[in-house]
Design a protein around this motif. Sequence first.
Motif, PDB file in Angstrom:
ATOM      1  N   GLN A  28     158.215  40.651 103.198  1.00  0.00           N
ATOM      2  CA  GLN A  28     158.603  41.351 102.219  1.00  0.00           C
ATOM      3  C   GLN A  28     157.610  42.290 101.491  1.00  0.00           C
ATOM      4  N   GLU A  29     158.272  43.468 100.680  1.00  0.00           N
ATOM      5  CA  GLU A  29     156.684  44.812 101.066  1.00  0.00           C
ATOM      6  C   GLU A  29     157.486  45.440 100.152  1.00  0.00           C
ATOM      7  N   THR A  30     156.094  45.564  99.378  1.00  0.00           N
ATOM      8  CA  THR A  30     156.424  46.195  97.629  1.00  0.00           C
ATOM      9  C   THR A  30     156.469  48.448  98.079  1.00  0.00           C
ATOM     10  N   PHE A  31     156.847  48.519  97.519  1.00  0.00           N
ATOM     11  CA  PHE A  31     157.376  50.021  97.199  1.00  0.00           C
ATOM     12  C   PHE A  31     156.863  50.241  95.178  1.00  0.00           C
ATOM     13  N   SER A  32     155.961  51.403  95.834  1.00  0.00           N
ATOM     14  CA  SER A  32     155.380  51.838  94.538  1.00  0.00           C
ATOM     15  C   SER A  32     156.380  53.396  94.335  1.00  0.00           C
ATOM     16  N   SER A  33     156.396  54.030  92.483  1.00  0.00           N
ATOM     17  CA  SER A  33     157.412  55.052  92.537  1.00  0.00           C
ATOM     18  C   SER A  33     159.320  55.533  93.050  1.00  0.00           C
ATOM     19  N   ILE A  34     159.523  54.093  92.893  1.00  0.00           N
ATOM     20  CA  ILE A  34     160.560  54.057  93.374  1.00  0.00           C
ATOM     21  C   ILE A  34     161.443  54.869  91.923  1.00  0.00           C
ATOM     22  N   PRO A  35     162.043  55.924  92.260  1.00  0.00           N
ATOM     23  CA  PRO A  35     162.662  57.071  91.030  1.00  0.00           C
ATOM     24  C   PRO A  35     163.627  56.479  90.512  1.00  0.00           C
ATOM     25  N   ILE A  36     163.797  56.101  89.341  1.00  0.00           N
ATOM     26  CA  ILE A  36     165.100  56.451  88.420  1.00  0.00           C
ATOM     27  C   ILE A  36     166.344  57.671  88.196  1.00  0.00           C
ATOM     28  N   ILE A  37     167.260  57.328  88.415  1.00  0.00           N
ATOM     29  CA  ILE A  37     167.939  58.095  87.723  1.00  0.00           C
ATOM     30  C   ILE A  37     169.083  57.725  87.244  1.00  0.00           C
ATOM     31  N   VAL A  38     169.741  58.359  85.759  1.00  0.00           N
ATOM     32  CA  VAL A  38     170.061  57.911  85.057  1.00  0.00           C
ATOM     33  C   VAL A  38     171.602  58.403  84.663  1.00  0.00           C
ATOM     34  N   ALA A  60     165.377  63.935  77.718  1.00  0.00           N
ATOM     35  CA  ALA A  60     164.173  63.630  78.446  1.00  0.00           C
ATOM     36  C   ALA A  60     164.361  63.180  79.547  1.00  0.00           C
ATOM     37  N   PRO A  61     162.810  62.821  80.424  1.00  0.00           N
ATOM     38  CA  PRO A  61     163.103  61.609  81.587  1.00  0.00           C
ATOM     39  C   PRO A  61     163.305  60.567  80.802  1.00  0.00           C
ATOM     40  N   PRO A  62     163.974  59.311  81.577  1.00  0.00           N
ATOM     41  CA  PRO A  62     163.458  58.103  80.886  1.00  0.00           C
ATOM     42  C   PRO A  62     161.959  57.561  81.431  1.00  0.00           C
ATOM     43  N   SER A  63     161.854  56.633  80.083  1.00  0.00           N
ATOM     44  CA  SER A  63     160.098  55.734  80.530  1.00  0.00           C
ATOM     45  C   SER A  63     160.022  54.596  80.730  1.00  0.00           C
ATOM     46  N   PRO A  64     159.494  54.890  82.237  1.00  0.00           N
ATOM     47  CA  PRO A  64     158.852  55.659  83.048  1.00  0.00           C
ATOM     48  C   PRO A  64     160.343  55.566  83.713  1.00  0.00           C
ATOM     49  N   ALA A  65     159.889  56.832  84.556  1.00  0.00           N
ATOM     50  CA  ALA A  65     160.978  57.390  85.542  1.00  0.00           C
ATOM     51  C   ALA A  65     161.028  57.600  86.676  1.00  0.00           C
ATOM     52  N   GLN A  66     159.556  56.378  87.085  1.00  0.00           N
ATOM     53  CA  GLN A  66     159.518  55.474  87.794  1.00  0.00           C
ATOM     54  C   GLN A  66     159.215  54.018  88.021  1.00  0.00           C
ATOM     55  N   VAL A  67     159.998  52.986  89.065  1.00  0.00           N
ATOM     56  CA  VAL A  67     159.138  51.306  89.238  1.00  0.00           C
ATOM     57  C   VAL A  67     158.890  51.146  89.938  1.00  0.00           C
ATOM     58  N   GLU A  68     158.286  50.511  90.203  1.00  0.00           N
ATOM     59  CA  GLU A  68     157.752  49.769  91.109  1.00  0.00           C
ATOM     60  C   GLU A  68     158.914  48.383  91.898  1.00  0.00           C
ATOM     61  N   LEU A  69     158.897  48.079  93.051  1.00  0.00           N
ATOM     62  CA  LEU A  69     160.008  48.204  93.809  1.00  0.00           C
ATOM     63  C   LEU A  69     159.543  46.761  94.783  1.00  0.00           C
ATOM     64  N   ARG A  70     160.116  45.511  94.535  1.00  0.00           N
ATOM     65  CA  ARG A  70     159.679  44.552  95.899  1.00  0.00           C
ATOM     66  C   ARG A  70     160.459  43.743  96.095  1.00  0.00           C
ATOM     67  N   LEU A  71     160.799  44.043  98.268  1.00  0.00           N
ATOM     68  CA  LEU A  71     162.479  43.394  98.661  1.00  0.00           C
ATOM     69  C   LEU A  71     161.376  42.833  99.590  1.00  0.00           C
ATOM     70  N   GLY A  72     163.137  41.961 100.137  1.00  0.00           N
ATOM     71  CA  GLY A  72     162.669  41.057 101.360  1.00  0.00           C
ATOM     72  C   GLY A  72     163.771  41.314 101.871  1.00  0.00           C
ATOM     73  N   GLY A  73     163.458  40.738 103.535  1.00  0.00           N
ATOM     74  CA  GLY A  73     164.727  40.911 104.150  1.00  0.00           C
ATOM     75  C   GLY A  73     163.795  41.315 105.816  1.00  0.00           C
ATOM     76  N   PRO A  74     164.531  41.437 106.738  1.00  0.00           N
ATOM     77  CA  PRO A  74     163.864  41.317 108.028  1.00  0.00           C
ATOM     78  C   PRO A  74     162.877  43.078 108.358  1.00  0.00           C
ATOM     79  N   ALA A  75     162.261  43.163 108.843  1.00  0.00           N
ATOM     80  CA  ALA A  75     160.936  44.000 108.785  1.00  0.00           C
ATOM     81  C   ALA A  75     161.916  45.463 109.564  1.00  0.00           C
ATOM     82  N   ARG A  76     163.089  45.543 110.501  1.00  0.00           N
ATOM     83  CA  ARG A  76     163.292  46.320 110.455  1.00  0.00           C
ATOM     84  C   ARG A  76     163.927  46.839 109.966  1.00  0.00           C
TER      85      ARG A  76
END
Length: 327
Positions: free
Chosen positions: A37-47, A58-74
């Motif tokens: 599992q890995e957490t990615f910060s500042s993932i942009p949002i495109i509307v 205006a840009p969405p608020s917030p314009a970025q989110v934090e994303l947590r992914l699970g899966g194979p390391a590679r």
Amino acid sequence: MASRPGRVLLHNWRLKLAALGLSVFLWGLVQTEPRNQETFSSIPIIVSVADTAWTLAAPPSPAQVELRLGGPAREIIRLAREGTTVRVPLEGINSADTLVSLRREWVGLGEGRGLSVESLSPVNIRVSLERAMTRTLPIALRTRGAVPSNMALASPLGLNPREVRIRGPRSRIEGLDSVHLSPFDLTAAQASGVFNVALDTTGLFGVMLVPTTATVGVRLESVVERVLSGLTVFVDTERIGTEVVVDPLSVQLRVTGARTLVTGIQPELLRVWVQGELLTGMAPGEERRVPLQIDGVPDLVTAVPSTDVVTVRRAADLAGGGDASGW
């Protein structure tokens, strides 16, 4: 004797058995690869706004989110290298201010397998919308720098196209009278040619331009200098109702510019003159130093007279003669 199907099955049976074993081994390796599992910060949002009557204000608020992914390391490493976004499709707009709940399937996972979106934070974003407007506006050309010192522009810069179609928030578009081209650097033009330049979208969030670039045509020639002598200074004596004496009576003009422009100048078509309004109310014998005006010099050609001003004296006694110039 073994049947024909049997012979086919037994043919190269050792090689086939080894291939089967390798496949089972690789399958087992994939199945047993640890999940990370890995957490990615500042993932942009495109509307993306599907309703053409609306657009983002205006840009969405917030314009970025934090994303947590699970899966194979590679696969996680691959996605971290390639990057990702959260693409929000917006349909059925009922209000200019909309709260949107983010969905996991909106996260772009690329071609990878085995990845899953564990969480998004925050789970809601606010989107501000505005009624859309479409106009066609002229493109404004801007430049900076200068062409090489041994070269000169032989014609005005060309621009194609001269207009752009612009669509976006009404509040940003209705007050515009043109759309600027990014400043074209003349120092980059070492020879005649056509150059692609992007339109300047500074301060135009949510605006779509068609096209997004324009071409600037540059025609350069070598610089030449030419001296034109004996150009008579004219004075509009009809405006002042009397004759005057001009000193000097004629001037020299040094012209510099592109070769074809300078060599094509016809001295008899040039006009060196003094504005009559500057001589209004002159008393007999009065002298005034007044600036020269020069007409007929082609655009892009620099003209420098041997003097910028002349002395004009109203004749005290018309019968006394003297050099006078008028028209």
